[in-house]
Design a protein around this motif. Structure first.
Motif, short mmCIF file in Angstrom:
data_model
loop_
_atom_site.label_atom_id
_atom_site.label_comp_id
_atom_site.label_asym_id
_atom_site.label_seq_id
_atom_site.Cartn_x
_atom_site.Cartn_y
_atom_site.Cartn_z
N GLY A 64 0.80 -1.22 0.00
CA GLY A 64 0.00 0.00 0.00
C GLY A 64 0.84 1.27 0.00
O GLY A 64 0.45 2.29 0.58
N ARG A 65 1.96 1.23 -0.72
CA ARG A 65 2.90 2.35 -0.63
C ARG A 65 3.06 3.14 -1.93
O ARG A 65 3.95 4.00 -2.00
N ILE A 66 2.27 2.89 -2.94
CA ILE A 66 2.30 3.75 -4.12
C ILE A 66 1.41 4.95 -3.81
O ILE A 66 0.19 4.89 -3.92
N HIS A 67 2.03 6.04 -3.41
CA HIS A 67 1.25 7.20 -2.98
C HIS A 67 0.96 8.17 -4.12
O HIS A 67 0.02 8.96 -4.02
N THR A 68 1.75 8.10 -5.19
CA THR A 68 1.43 8.88 -6.38
C THR A 68 2.16 8.28 -7.58
O THR A 68 3.20 7.63 -7.43
N PHE A 69 1.58 8.51 -8.76
CA PHE A 69 2.13 7.98 -10.02
C PHE A 69 2.21 9.12 -11.01
O PHE A 69 1.22 9.82 -11.25
N GLN A 70 3.42 9.34 -11.56
CA GLN A 70 3.66 10.45 -12.47
C GLN A 70 4.19 9.95 -13.80
O GLN A 70 4.95 8.98 -13.86
N LEU A 71 3.81 10.67 -14.86
CA LEU A 71 4.22 10.33 -16.21
C LEU A 71 5.08 11.43 -16.81
O LEU A 71 4.80 12.63 -16.65
N ALA A 72 6.13 11.04 -17.49
CA ALA A 72 6.91 11.89 -18.39
C ALA A 72 7.67 10.95 -19.31
O ALA A 72 7.94 9.80 -18.96
N ASP A 73 8.02 11.44 -20.49
CA ASP A 73 8.74 10.62 -21.45
C ASP A 73 10.24 10.94 -21.40
O ASP A 73 10.65 11.97 -20.86
N TRP A 74 11.04 10.01 -21.93
CA TRP A 74 12.50 10.17 -21.98
C TRP A 74 12.91 10.44 -23.42
O TRP A 74 12.71 9.60 -24.29
N VAL A 75 13.45 11.63 -23.65
CA VAL A 75 13.89 12.00 -25.00
C VAL A 75 15.38 12.32 -24.97
O VAL A 75 15.92 12.77 -23.96
N THR A 76 16.03 12.06 -26.08
CA THR A 76 17.45 12.39 -26.22
C THR A 76 17.64 13.20 -27.49
O THR A 76 16.85 13.09 -28.43
N PRO A 77 18.69 14.02 -27.57
CA PRO A 77 19.71 14.22 -26.53
C PRO A 77 19.17 15.04 -25.37
O PRO A 77 18.29 15.88 -25.56
N LEU A 78 19.72 14.79 -24.18
CA LEU A 78 19.33 15.57 -23.03
C LEU A 78 19.88 16.99 -23.16
O LEU A 78 20.96 17.19 -23.71
N PRO A 79 19.16 17.98 -22.65
CA PRO A 79 19.64 19.35 -22.74
C PRO A 79 20.78 19.60 -21.76
O PRO A 79 21.01 18.81 -20.83
N ALA A 80 21.49 20.69 -21.94
CA ALA A 80 22.52 21.09 -20.99
C ALA A 80 21.88 21.24 -19.62
O ALA A 80 20.82 21.86 -19.47
N GLY A 81 22.52 20.64 -18.62
CA GLY A 81 21.96 20.71 -17.28
C GLY A 81 21.01 19.58 -16.96
O GLY A 81 20.73 19.32 -15.79
N VAL A 82 20.46 18.95 -17.95
CA VAL A 82 19.61 17.75 -17.95
C VAL A 82 18.29 17.87 -17.18
O VAL A 82 17.34 17.14 -17.46
N LEU A 83 18.18 18.80 -16.23
CA LEU A 83 16.98 18.83 -15.40
C LEU A 83 15.73 19.04 -16.22
O LEU A 83 14.69 18.42 -15.96
N ASN A 84 15.79 19.89 -17.23
CA ASN A 84 14.60 20.24 -17.99
C ASN A 84 14.48 19.43 -19.28
O ASN A 84 14.10 19.94 -20.32
N GLY A 85 14.79 18.14 -19.16
CA GLY A 85 14.77 17.28 -20.34
C GLY A 85 13.61 16.32 -20.42
O GLY A 85 13.62 15.40 -21.24
#
Length: 276
Positions: free
Chosen positions: A198-219
């Motif tokens: 009973g420990r899935i408290h939230t589920f989030q979606l985002a996709d993985w695209v390359t190339p990653l941007p500089a700094g990678v956080l906003n990729g």
């Protein structure tokens, strides 16, 4: 499920929209839930934000973020605990029972990952009962290993569950975010483990695209633009018993440069095409 019954948009996905505009866009597009971030909510006013969202008939699915619990000095640790207690109070005021935790990276000069994770556990021991008393659950979010040094020493669902399982599930669970776990061959088994407890408290979606941007956080990629089989991950969390909101959280400079309503409408369409 109906296409949007469980859909939620995280505020950062369309951070260019001021909170009133985000709420209006959600209402107009039939989006039932929003995941909010502390900084813009604090700027608007916590009580005012709660009323705005409530009056629009929206559900606040999560508050991001607490955490950053790895400080070694007593003063830094005390500041972090105080800030997380404030975050718990903000979550309760907004009407959400989930506070997402990004645990924090290595302190300057440290190479001790296990020690940093133990400091996270020590903090959870203090924060878990406090959160429970306010009707809030803590959701430890593992971040992709590229963030282990500076942002989150918890990199896998297994590590997150090893921490969470020291405490009652009503206090501490995990966040499953496809962007951070899609690469991990052990993640499906860990999702089943989390669901059984009973420990899935939230589920989030985002996709993985390359190339990653500089700094990678906003990729983080728009749904359907990258390598993640989003529908499969939804099916995995549902097979583990999760029936809660599905929140789309995108950090993406190109999306932020566009019209926010257009991005939200696109995100709704991508969600129904790639995740439902």
């Amino acid at each position: 499920m109906s296409d949007l019954a469980r859909f939620s948009v995280n505020q950062m996905t369309v951070r260019q929209l001021p909170l009133p505009d985000l709420v209006a866009a959600c209402r107009d597009l039939g989006v039932p839930g929003v995941g909010l971030w502390r900084e813009p909510v604090q700027e608007y006013g916590v009580e005012a934000a709660a009323k705005l969202v409530r009056d629009a008939g929206l559900t606040v699915t999560t508050l991001c973020r607490g955490g950053f619990l790895t400080a070694t000095d007593p003063a830094g640790r005390a500041r972090a605990l105080d800030d997380n207690r404030r975050a718990v109070g903000e979550a309760a005021a907004l009407g959400t029972d989930v506070l997402v935790l990004v645990c924090g990276g290595l302190p300057a000069g440290s190479r001790d990952l296990p020690g940093a994770r133990e400091r996270v556990a020590d903090a959870l021991a203090e924060l878990g009962p406090y959160a429970e008393a306010h009707g809030v659950k803590l959701a430890v979010e593992p971040l992709h290993p590229m963030f282990a040094a500076d942002r989150c020493v918890v990199s896998t669902l297994a590590q997150a569950l090893d921490l969470a399982e020291r405490f009652p599930a009503r206090q501490v669970g995990v966040t499953v975010d496809t962007y951070h776990v899609w690469w991990d061959e052990d993640a499906p088994a860990q999702i089943a483990r989390a669901g059984a407890g009973g420990r899935i408290h939230t589920f989030q979606l985002a996709d993985w695209v390359t190339p990653l941007p500089a700094g990678v956080l906003n990729g983080r990629g728009q749904l359907g633009d990258g390598s993640v089989d989003l529908r499969r991950w939804r099916e995995l969390v549902e097979a583990a018993g999760y029936t809660g909101p599905i929140e789309v959280e995108l950090f993406n400079d190109a999306l932020w440069a566009r019209d926010g309503r257009e991005v939200l409408a696109e995100t709704v369409e991508r969600f129904t095409r790639h995740a439902v």
